[in-house]
Design an enzyme around this catalytic site. Structure first.
Site, PDB file in Angstrom:
ATOM      1  N   ALA A   5      -3.505   7.888  -4.981  1.00 27.98           N
ATOM      2  CA  ALA A   5      -2.164   7.338  -5.154  1.00 27.98           C
ATOM      3  C   ALA A   5      -2.346   5.888  -5.593  1.00 27.98           C
ATOM      4  O   ALA A   5      -2.773   5.046  -4.796  1.00 27.98           O
ATOM      5  CB  ALA A   5      -1.393   7.427  -3.849  1.00 27.98           C
ATOM      6  N   GLY A   7       0.825  -1.208   0.000  1.00 26.64           N
ATOM      7  CA  GLY A   7       0.000   0.000   0.000  1.00 26.64           C
ATOM      8  C   GLY A   7       0.855   1.252   0.000  1.00 26.64           C
ATOM      9  O   GLY A   7       2.058   1.189  -0.239  1.00 26.64           O
ATOM     10  N   ASN A   8       0.261   2.389   0.252  1.00 29.61           N
ATOM     11  CA  ASN A   8       1.007   3.644   0.331  1.00 29.61           C
ATOM     12  C   ASN A   8       0.387   4.538   1.398  1.00 29.61           C
ATOM     13  O   ASN A   8      -0.615   4.178   2.014  1.00 29.61           O
ATOM     14  CB  ASN A   8       1.062   4.335  -1.033  1.00 29.61           C
ATOM     15  N   ARG A   9       1.016   5.699   1.590  1.00 24.99           N
ATOM     16  CA  ARG A   9       0.654   6.526   2.747  1.00 24.99           C
ATOM     17  C   ARG A   9      -0.413   7.586   2.450  1.00 24.99           C
ATOM     18  O   ARG A   9      -0.633   8.474   3.254  1.00 24.99           O
ATOM     19  CB  ARG A   9       1.922   7.218   3.268  1.00 24.99           C
ATOM     20  N   SER A  10      -1.090   7.485   1.330  1.00 25.50           N
ATOM     21  CA  SER A  10      -2.095   8.511   1.012  1.00 25.50           C
ATOM     22  C   SER A  10      -3.290   8.417   1.972  1.00 25.50           C
ATOM     23  O   SER A  10      -3.830   7.337   2.200  1.00 25.50           O
ATOM     24  CB  SER A  10      -2.577   8.329  -0.427  1.00 25.50           C
TER      25      SER A  10
END
Ligand code: CTP
Length: 400
Positions: A275, A208-211
């Protein structure tokens, strides 16, 4: 400085109790609120409650305090009128200019922005009479918030719920901040993607990502306050639904692509604030991946995800559709932004610098919006709503 004057019209529906929370948020944030309930609204919440919470007198009729000419003065002096809940009957009276109580008189004399937050049973909302009245009010410049879908009075569920009062408050704040009576995105359908995609490795793990999704939600909220019909494709955000916005929850990049392409078919603008993971694991393990004693972990093989922004920019679903991308960069921010704008083929690219403590999850943002026409619009450090409004200004210019 004088406090902004808000008239809170309350009509007779069970959701009237939720207007108490809207009233509290308005007064606590420094607004002078005059509550104007209809006679039927008082069946649900009494005048004493409105008066105590607003600190102002409350009346439903034009015959009280006649020497103050309240049927004219209240509307004339308002900076914003918000009717929440707005029943089918109140919408009909407003659309036809009837004025048989203090609220309907106030609606005729107000020259400020007007917001209606309808709440009623699905059948009443969908009735052609109501739909035509809503269309009339929107054509004249009012912001009519689409009702939410969910539990209604009794056992029924469907479209017709009053959105969360905290989110109606956000719409009021945005409309008051702009102060215009001609919402420039009315009649437009805009699609916004928000959040960060998650690419599953096994039933318990993902890449995943930090958005956080906050910038995308700010875009959706501001577009709704500017009169647009908004579809928000939300990837793993956990944020409350903005009022009046159609939220489509998704998980992965492939699901996000499907939802965005579908919604974009009749959209005037598409803003890709999500993102999106560029890669996903080549294989999804149906069972949890276990570590094995004495063995090195298996490498994770990745495959490319579709580039959604490039795809919708290349295949515009309708002529003149405006496509906006976001670029999160850590180095050479502007140069990388220009290259990315050309590579993606979009009309506008919002470039911001990201890092451990920058942008992700923050309430504020700072960016430069690059245009395919060579334009460069810097947006100083400020709330994500301010950046959102600049994006919509640039989109509205291109739609005209
Ligand atoms: N985007 C997309 N589909 C992808 C990846 C990104 O639609 N598979 C969109 C994002 O929503 C954003 C824009 O493309 O609007 C730019 O995203 P960014 O991650 O900055 O660009 P990338 O194409 O991933 O380029 P790079 O990772 O090489 O910087």
């Amino acid at each position: 400085m004088d406090k902004p004057k808000v008239v809170l019209g309350v009509s007779g529906g069970i959701a009237a109790y939720k207007a108490c929370e809207l009233l509290r948020r308005l007064t606590e944030s420094g607004h002078d609120v005059r509550v104007v309930p209809t006679g039927s609204a008082l069946h649900f919440v009494g005048a004493a409650t409105w008066s105590a919470l607003s600190g102002n007198p409350v009346s439903t009729e034009v015959w009280d305090d006649v020497h103050e000419v309240p049927h004219v003065r209240i509307g004339q002096g308002a900076d914003l009128v918000v009717v929440a809940p707005a029943t089918a009957d109140t919408l009909a009276k407003a659309a036809h200019g009837l004025a048989d109580d203090l609220l309907t008189n106030t609606l005729l004399t107000a020259r400020c922005p007007v917001v209606f937050a309808p709440a009623m049973h699905t059948e009443m909302w969908e009735h052609p009479a109501t739909q035509e009245n809503v269309a009339t009010l929107r054509r004249r410049g009012a912001v009519v918030i689409e009702p939410a879908v969910g539990r209604l009075t009794g056992v029924d569920t469907g479209k017709g719920r009053l959105p969360d009062p905290a989110e109606i408050f956000e719409v009021c704040r945005r409309v008051l901040a702009r102060g215009v009576t001609e919402p420039d995105l009315r009649g437009r359908h805009v699609v916004v993607s928000a959040g960060g995609t998650r690419e599953p490795l096994d039933p318990v793990r993902f890449l995943g990502n930090r958005s956080s999704g906050k910038q995308g939600y700010a875009l959706a909220r501001t577009a709704a306050a500017r009169g647009a019909r908004v579809t928000l494709v939300a990837a793993n955000t956990g944020l409350p639904d903005p009022a009046g916005v159609d939220v489509v929850p998704v998980g992965t990049a492939v699901q996000l692509r499907e939802a965005v392409v579908k919604a974009a078919a009749d959209a005037d603008a598409v803003v890709m604030a999500a993102a999106v993971a560029d890669f996903r694991p080549a294989v999804y393990a149906a069972g949890k991946i276990k570590k094995k004693d004495g063995q090195e972990p298996e490498p994770i093989v990745l495959v490319r995800n579709p580039d959604i922004l490039a795809e919708i920019s290349a295949d515009r679903a309708r002529p003149g559709q405006v496509v906006v991308g976001f670029a999160a960069e850590t180095d050479d921010v502007l140069a990388n932004g220009r290259t990315k704008l050309a590579r993606k083929g979009c009309d506008l690219l919002v470039v911001n610098e990201v890092g451990e403590r920058k942008t992700f999850g923050a309430e504020e943002n700072e960016a430069v919006v690059l245009g395919a026409d060579g334009s460069e619009t810097p947006v100083p450090h400020g709330p994500k709503e301010a950046l959102a409004d600049t994006v919509w200004d640039l989109v509205a210019e291109r739609l005209r």
